[in-house]
Design an enzyme around this catalytic site. Structure first.
Site, PDB file in Angstrom:
ATOM      1  N   ASP A  88      14.489  54.265  33.392  1.00  0.00           N
ATOM      2  CA  ASP A  88      13.758  53.512  34.422  1.00  0.00           C
ATOM      3  C   ASP A  88      13.217  52.183  33.908  1.00  0.00           C
ATOM      4  O   ASP A  88      12.172  51.709  34.361  1.00  0.00           O
ATOM      5  CB  ASP A  88      12.587  54.343  34.998  1.00  0.00           C
ATOM      6  N   LYS A  90      17.201  48.643  34.320  1.00  0.00           N
ATOM      7  CA  LYS A  90      18.551  48.263  33.871  1.00  0.00           C
ATOM      8  C   LYS A  90      19.393  47.703  35.025  1.00  0.00           C
ATOM      9  O   LYS A  90      20.148  46.762  34.828  1.00  0.00           O
ATOM     10  CB  LYS A  90      19.260  49.489  33.267  1.00  0.00           C
ATOM     11  N   GLY A  91      19.247  48.312  36.221  1.00  0.00           N
ATOM     12  CA  GLY A  91      20.065  47.891  37.365  1.00  0.00           C
ATOM     13  C   GLY A  91      19.935  46.405  37.616  1.00  0.00           C
ATOM     14  O   GLY A  91      20.924  45.693  37.768  1.00  0.00           O
ATOM     15  N   LYS A  92      18.718  45.926  37.609  1.00  0.00           N
ATOM     16  CA  LYS A  92      18.494  44.509  37.881  1.00  0.00           C
ATOM     17  C   LYS A  92      19.101  43.629  36.797  1.00  0.00           C
ATOM     18  O   LYS A  92      19.747  42.613  37.078  1.00  0.00           O
ATOM     19  CB  LYS A  92      16.993  44.226  38.003  1.00  0.00           C
ATOM     20  N   GLY A  94      19.423  56.185  38.670  1.00  0.00           N
ATOM     21  CA  GLY A  94      19.146  55.451  39.904  1.00  0.00           C
ATOM     22  C   GLY A  94      18.925  53.999  39.540  1.00  0.00           C
ATOM     23  O   GLY A  94      17.854  53.645  39.065  1.00  0.00           O
ATOM     24  N   HIS A  95      19.965  53.186  39.671  1.00  0.00           N
ATOM     25  CA  HIS A  95      19.853  51.775  39.281  1.00  0.00           C
ATOM     26  C   HIS A  95      19.593  50.920  40.518  1.00  0.00           C
ATOM     27  O   HIS A  95      20.411  50.852  41.422  1.00  0.00           O
ATOM     28  CB  HIS A  95      21.115  51.332  38.529  1.00  0.00           C
ATOM     29  N   GLN A 145      19.812  56.207  31.888  1.00  0.00           N
ATOM     30  CA  GLN A 145      18.661  56.856  31.230  1.00  0.00           C
ATOM     31  C   GLN A 145      18.178  55.975  30.060  1.00  0.00           C
ATOM     32  O   GLN A 145      18.363  54.771  30.120  1.00  0.00           O
ATOM     33  CB  GLN A 145      18.991  58.279  30.778  1.00  0.00           C
ATOM     34  N   LEU A 176       7.075  42.551  33.432  1.00  0.00           N
ATOM     35  CA  LEU A 176       5.954  41.881  32.768  1.00  0.00           C
ATOM     36  C   LEU A 176       4.815  41.647  33.768  1.00  0.00           C
ATOM     37  O   LEU A 176       3.637  41.779  33.439  1.00  0.00           O
ATOM     38  CB  LEU A 176       6.415  40.538  32.165  1.00  0.00           C
ATOM     39  N   VAL A 199      10.177  39.244  35.972  1.00  0.00           N
ATOM     40  CA  VAL A 199       8.821  39.324  36.536  1.00  0.00           C
ATOM     41  C   VAL A 199       8.839  39.773  38.000  1.00  0.00           C
ATOM     42  O   VAL A 199       7.907  39.490  38.755  1.00  0.00           O
ATOM     43  CB  VAL A 199       8.081  37.965  36.389  1.00  0.00           C
TER      44      VAL A 199
HETATM   45  P1  IMP Z   1      18.672  65.622  33.730  1.00  0.00           P
HETATM   46  O1  IMP Z   1      19.349  64.414  33.199  1.00  0.00           O
HETATM   47  O2  IMP Z   1      18.670  65.698  35.240  1.00  0.00           O
HETATM   48  O3  IMP Z   1      19.162  66.889  33.084  1.00  0.00           O
HETATM   49  O4  IMP Z   1      17.114  65.526  33.332  1.00  0.00           O
HETATM   50  C1  IMP Z   1      16.669  65.609  31.986  1.00  0.00           C
HETATM   51  C2  IMP Z   1      15.497  64.671  31.746  1.00  0.00           C
HETATM   52  O5  IMP Z   1      15.940  63.324  31.846  1.00  0.00           O
HETATM   53  C3  IMP Z   1      14.371  64.818  32.761  1.00  0.00           C
HETATM   54  O6  IMP Z   1      13.137  64.558  32.114  1.00  0.00           O
HETATM   55  C4  IMP Z   1      14.655  63.705  33.761  1.00  0.00           C
HETATM   56  O7  IMP Z   1      13.484  63.287  34.436  1.00  0.00           O
HETATM   57  C5  IMP Z   1      15.166  62.635  32.820  1.00  0.00           C
HETATM   58  N1  IMP Z   1      16.071  61.693  33.488  1.00  0.00           N
HETATM   59  C6  IMP Z   1      17.332  61.905  33.875  1.00  0.00           C
HETATM   60  N2  IMP Z   1      17.846  60.805  34.429  1.00  0.00           N
HETATM   61  C7  IMP Z   1      16.904  59.870  34.388  1.00  0.00           C
HETATM   62  C8  IMP Z   1      16.854  58.497  34.789  1.00  0.00           C
HETATM   63  O8  IMP Z   1      17.824  57.918  35.278  1.00  0.00           O
HETATM   64  N3  IMP Z   1      15.679  57.859  34.560  1.00  0.00           N
HETATM   65  C9  IMP Z   1      14.628  58.458  33.965  1.00  0.00           C
HETATM   66  N4  IMP Z   1      14.624  59.720  33.572  1.00  0.00           N
HETATM   67  C10 IMP Z   1      15.753  60.430  33.780  1.00  0.00           C
END
Ligand code: IMP
Length: 422
Positions: free
Chosen positions: A13, A16-18, A40-41, A223, A330, A412
């Site tokens: 989170d 990265k998407g942006k 989720g980008h 991730q 920021l 920003v």
């Molecule tokens: P999983 O990837 O669904 O198995 O989740 C494992 C861990 O990774 C959990 O703590 C999720 O909240 C975290 N996680 C998985 N995908 C994302 C992401 O895209 N952003 C942030 N955390 C993620």
């Protein structure tokens, strides 16, 4: 353009998407190489806000070709829905979107197993996204997975599914769940995925062609580093290699063809799901949630928020080999009087500056903070990095000192024009 890997330097989170969207202006090919629709980008364009889960963010740039690489686990039904959503808003993917025949599938039973394992763990649960990611990668490693390429040969797909369901149905029976009919599931999947068939191909060949043509490849990580199956806060991690090393195996290109590794990091830290997070701060979480910030793009869960953590960031810079940093959010710090950075941890009466592998030790770590003055000015309209407030520039300099990497992009706000290059 150089061949660039872009990874999340924290717990995901990071925005990265942006950043990928900004960089795709000069990329010919964008490749997702790990993870699945747990990602989720988010990209905000004048035409609207897009949240991409499986499709690389480059799809929003007309002419940019996009690949889902072999290292990704693909929920084919979710992918069809995502592509339909893009079509509805006029984004044409025809002839420029490809799915690796080697990529493993996330099937409905993986999602059920993900949920089951979380329930069985109770308070010790990981807090997964329940998208079936862990069970799908588990099948891949156990060599019982079913791959996207299998859809191209229905008889083979049916046979593999039938084989796999023997063990799955044993588990389901033991939990008193309804057994899965292999014929019914195969029929459903083959029907639901028909539109994907022309896109399934040997994407290694596409990547290799781009290398020989010297077109720029942007490798889009999902991730973040501290969720890496090897380097992260195991077992509170995802099931893939989210670090830069995962890009080569997950896309099919050799390490020496990588020119540039960009780490995307937030100006503070967030985490969703369970697991240790030494610099977590309840007041800071309340501050961001009160501003309407920091809710998950995939699950909508409020993210846990905390201060920057030098120990974790240094580790991230080392294991990824960061060449540079894209710093996001920021502006989230604009109204804070004081900003804290953890310089090391205190544990068992000792100060340490290495990230412990053992999460029980990590849980006991108490961050030692340094404090920097805030800047008390709105930065969201800044267009040039040298017009950022002095204290904001000092904060960037401190981040460069900690990570040993230059901050070359500063964001920003969510829009493309809220991005500065240095
Ligand atoms: P999983 O990837 O669904 O198995 O989740 C494992 C861990 O990774 C959990 O703590 C999720 O909240 C975290 N996680 C998985 N995908 C994302 C992401 O895209 N952003 C942030 N955390 C993620």
């Amino acid at each position: 353009m150089a061949n660039t890997i872009l990874i999340g330097a924290q717990w995901g989170d990071e925005g990265k998407g942006k950043i990928i969207d900004v960089l795709t202006e000069s990329a010919d090919l964008v490749v997702r190489y790990q993870g699945g629709n747990n990602a989720g980008h988010t990209v905000e364009l004048p035409s609207g806000k897009y949240i991409l889960h499986l499709v690389p963010s480059g799809i929003l740039r007309p002419g940019c070709r996009c690949v889902i690489g072999n290292g990704v686990v693909v929920d084919p039904v979710a992918l069809v829905e995502e592509l339909q959503g893009l079509e509805r808003v006029g984004i044409d993917v025809a002839g420029r979107f490809f799915i690796s025949d080697r990529a493993h599938m996330v099937l409905p039973y993986h999602k059920q197993l993900d949920e089951l394992r979380e329930d069985l763990k109770g308070v010790g649960k990981i807090g997964t996204t329940k998208r079936g990611i862990g069970p799908a990668y588990g099948d891949k490693a156990a060599r019982v997975g079913i791959r996207m390429g299998d859809l191209l040969n229905p008889a083979l797909f049916r046979a593999r599914l039938k084989d796999r369901l023997v063990e799955i149905n044993d588990i389901f029976r033991a939990h008193g769940w309804e057994e899965i009919s292999d014929r019914k599931l195969a029929d459903e999947m083959l029907e639901a995925t028909e539109s994907l068939l022309p896109m399934i191909t040997d994407t290694v060949a596409i990547v290799q062609k781009a290398l020989s043509d010297r077109s720029g490849i942007l490798l889009e990580g999902a991730q973040g580093t501290l969720l890496d199956i090897d380097m992260g806060t195991y077992p509170f991690v995802t099931s893939s290699n989210t670090t830069s090393a995962g890009a080569c195996s997950g896309a099919g290109l050799p390490p020496h063809r990588i020119d540039d590794v960009i780490g995307v990091m937030k100006a503070y830290t967030t985490r969703v799901g369970e697991g240790p997070f030494p610099t977590e701060d309840q007041d800071l979480s309340a501050h961001f949630h009160g501003m309407g910030r920091e809710f998950g793009a995939t699950t909508g869960r409020p993210r846990r928020c905390g201060w920057l953590d030098s120990v974790a960031l240094r580790f991230s810079s080392q294991v990824n080999g960061l060449d540079r940093i894209a710093l996001t959010n920021l502006d989230g710090l604009d109204t804070l009087e004081t900003i804290k950075i953890a310089t090391c941890y205190e544990v068992n009466g000792r100060r340490i500056d290495q990230l412990p592998a053992d999460i029980d030790t990590l849980r006991q770590c108490v961050p030692v903070y340094e404090e920097l003055p805030g800047w008390g000015e709105d930065t969201s309209g800044c267009k040039e990095s040298n017009t950022l407030p002095v204290n904001a520039r000092a904060y960037l300099a401190r981040i460069e000192e900690i990570t040993g990497a230059r901050v070359t992009i500063v964001s920003v706000g969510p829009r493309r024009d809220q991005t500065m290059f240095r």
